[in-house]
Design a protein around this motif. Structure first.
Motif, PDB file in Angstrom:
ATOM      1  N   UNK A   1     -65.883 -41.803 -92.844  1.00  0.00           N
ATOM      2  CA  UNK A   1     -64.574 -41.279 -93.249  1.00  0.00           C
ATOM      3  C   UNK A   1     -63.454 -41.963 -92.485  1.00  0.00           C
ATOM      4  N   UNK A   2     -63.765 -42.446 -91.267  1.00  0.00           N
ATOM      5  CA  UNK A   2     -62.742 -43.129 -90.478  1.00  0.00           C
ATOM      6  C   UNK A   2     -63.403 -44.160 -89.566  1.00  0.00           C
ATOM      7  N   UNK A   3     -62.917 -45.377 -89.648  1.00  0.00           N
ATOM      8  CA  UNK A   3     -63.345 -46.464 -88.763  1.00  0.00           C
ATOM      9  C   UNK A   3     -62.126 -46.863 -87.948  1.00  0.00           C
ATOM     10  N   UNK A   4     -62.250 -46.957 -86.613  1.00  0.00           N
ATOM     11  CA  UNK A   4     -61.062 -47.235 -85.797  1.00  0.00           C
ATOM     12  C   UNK A   4     -60.542 -48.656 -85.943  1.00  0.00           C
ATOM     13  N   UNK A   5     -59.251 -48.813 -85.778  1.00  0.00           N
ATOM     14  CA  UNK A   5     -58.646 -50.144 -85.776  1.00  0.00           C
ATOM     15  C   UNK A   5     -59.286 -50.982 -84.674  1.00  0.00           C
ATOM     16  N   UNK A   6     -59.612 -52.224 -85.015  1.00  0.00           N
ATOM     17  CA  UNK A   6     -60.236 -53.115 -84.051  1.00  0.00           C
ATOM     18  C   UNK A   6     -61.743 -53.173 -84.160  1.00  0.00           C
ATOM     19  N   UNK A   7     -62.339 -52.292 -84.966  1.00  0.00           N
ATOM     20  CA  UNK A   7     -63.792 -52.288 -85.118  1.00  0.00           C
ATOM     21  C   UNK A   7     -64.258 -53.586 -85.775  1.00  0.00           C
ATOM     22  N   UNK A   8     -65.292 -54.175 -85.195  1.00  0.00           N
ATOM     23  CA  UNK A   8     -65.864 -55.418 -85.723  1.00  0.00           C
ATOM     24  C   UNK A   8     -67.124 -55.061 -86.501  1.00  0.00           C
ATOM     25  N   UNK A   9     -67.196 -55.490 -87.751  1.00  0.00           N
ATOM     26  CA  UNK A   9     -68.309 -55.082 -88.594  1.00  0.00           C
ATOM     27  C   UNK A   9     -68.987 -56.228 -89.313  1.00  0.00           C
ATOM     28  N   UNK A  10     -70.124 -55.902 -89.905  1.00  0.00           N
ATOM     29  CA  UNK A  10     -70.901 -56.831 -90.708  1.00  0.00           C
ATOM     30  C   UNK A  10     -71.184 -56.183 -92.060  1.00  0.00           C
ATOM     31  N   UNK A  11     -71.054 -56.973 -93.118  1.00  0.00           N
ATOM     32  CA  UNK A  11     -71.394 -56.517 -94.464  1.00  0.00           C
ATOM     33  C   UNK A  11     -71.941 -57.714 -95.228  1.00  0.00           C
ATOM     34  N   UNK A  12     -73.213 -57.671 -95.575  1.00  0.00           N
ATOM     35  CA  UNK A  12     -73.828 -58.824 -96.217  1.00  0.00           C
ATOM     36  C   UNK A  12     -73.830 -60.009 -95.273  1.00  0.00           C
ATOM     37  N   UNK A  13     -73.311 -61.140 -95.723  1.00  0.00           N
ATOM     38  CA  UNK A  13     -73.256 -62.340 -94.892  1.00  0.00           C
ATOM     39  C   UNK A  13     -71.843 -62.598 -94.385  1.00  0.00           C
ATOM     40  N   UNK A  14     -71.072 -61.525 -94.236  1.00  0.00           N
ATOM     41  CA  UNK A  14     -69.707 -61.643 -93.738  1.00  0.00           C
ATOM     42  C   UNK A  14     -69.517 -60.784 -92.494  1.00  0.00           C
ATOM     43  N   UNK A  15     -68.523 -61.148 -91.701  1.00  0.00           N
ATOM     44  CA  UNK A  15     -68.095 -60.291 -90.607  1.00  0.00           C
ATOM     45  C   UNK A  15     -66.601 -60.078 -90.759  1.00  0.00           C
TER      46      UNK A  15
END
Length: 234
Positions: free
Chosen positions: A168-182
């Motif tokens: 519901x909420x991801x903080x500003x600055x969070x580094x993530x991965x989705x598929x073959x992207x960051x």
């Protein structure tokens, strides 16, 4: 030859130029080359461009375009004809990408999904951090929300699908991965990317002259930091 595969109207003030149907550095370089040429030789009424994975969207002032001496009867005809005949000087060097270092504290409460990624890849958490921070990433496009940079160049060992249930909420600055992207969340917003860390940098700040820290074409490196460094930089 500018290797355009298609041009279509997006709305009454913009058109989209398509250069291919893949995500690759080769195509990104081609888009950067064309974008640089268009900005250097704009048509009457030109406003700005928005590069993406395999295309560029061009925004214009329809009144200025219609009143111009560009060939064509409609704004779309005038702009698309100009685009198709734009000469690309292949001897001119494409502007080198800006290089940006992003400090990141990986894991813990700042990276709640890093252990999951490590387990799926049969790696240790330390190996995930090393692999993620060792790569060089290209910002292919900005989208989703202001300042969100979609980056290619992720090591395939870390490729992980989005969460089945977005947060519901991801903080500003969070580094993530989705598929073959960051990518990095620029604001506190809902999101479904797998979160592996957080940067103390402000990725988007509406009070800055240039609100978004990153732009299409930038070359990004992530630098692991300690929690003490995170607090200091914050």
């Amino acid at each position: 030859m500018n290797l355009i595969t298609d041009i279509y109207p997006l709305n009454e003030i913009s058109i989209t130029i398509v250069f291919g149907d893949e995500i690759s550095l080769k195509l990104a370089d081609r888009i950067a080359e064309f974008n640089q040429a268009l900005i250097a030789s704009p048509f009457s009424g030109f406003l700005t461009t928005i590069p993406a994975y395999a295309s560029i969207t061009v925004y214009y002032d329809p009144i200025k375009v219609y009143q111009s001496n560009l060939n064509g009867s409609s704004c779309f005809d005038k702009v698309s004809t100009y685009i198709r005949t734009l000469k690309i000087n292949t001897s001119e060097k494409v502007k080198q990408p800006d290089k940006v270092i992003i400090p990141v504290y990986y894991g813990g409460k700042f990276g709640p999904d890093i252990d999951l990624i490590a387990a799926q890849a049969n790696l240790s958490t330390a190996e995930v951090i090393q692999i993620h921070s060792a790569a060089s990433y290209r910002v292919y496009m900005i989208g989703f929300v202001p300042g969100f940079a979609y980056m290619g160049g992720l090591d395939k060992r870390l490729s992980t699908p989005r969460r089945q249930q977005p947060r519901a909420s991801v903080p500003a600055g969070a580094v993530g991965i989705a598929g073959e992207q960051t990518g990095i969340y620029p604001l506190d917003i809902p999101g479904g990317w797998q979160i592996i860390g957080q940067t103390p940098l402000k990725i988007f700040d509406a009070n800055r002259p240039e609100p978004a820290l990153l732009k299409a074409g930038d070359e990004i490196r992530f630098e692991p930091i300690t929690v003490e460094q995170f607090r200091t930089l914050s």
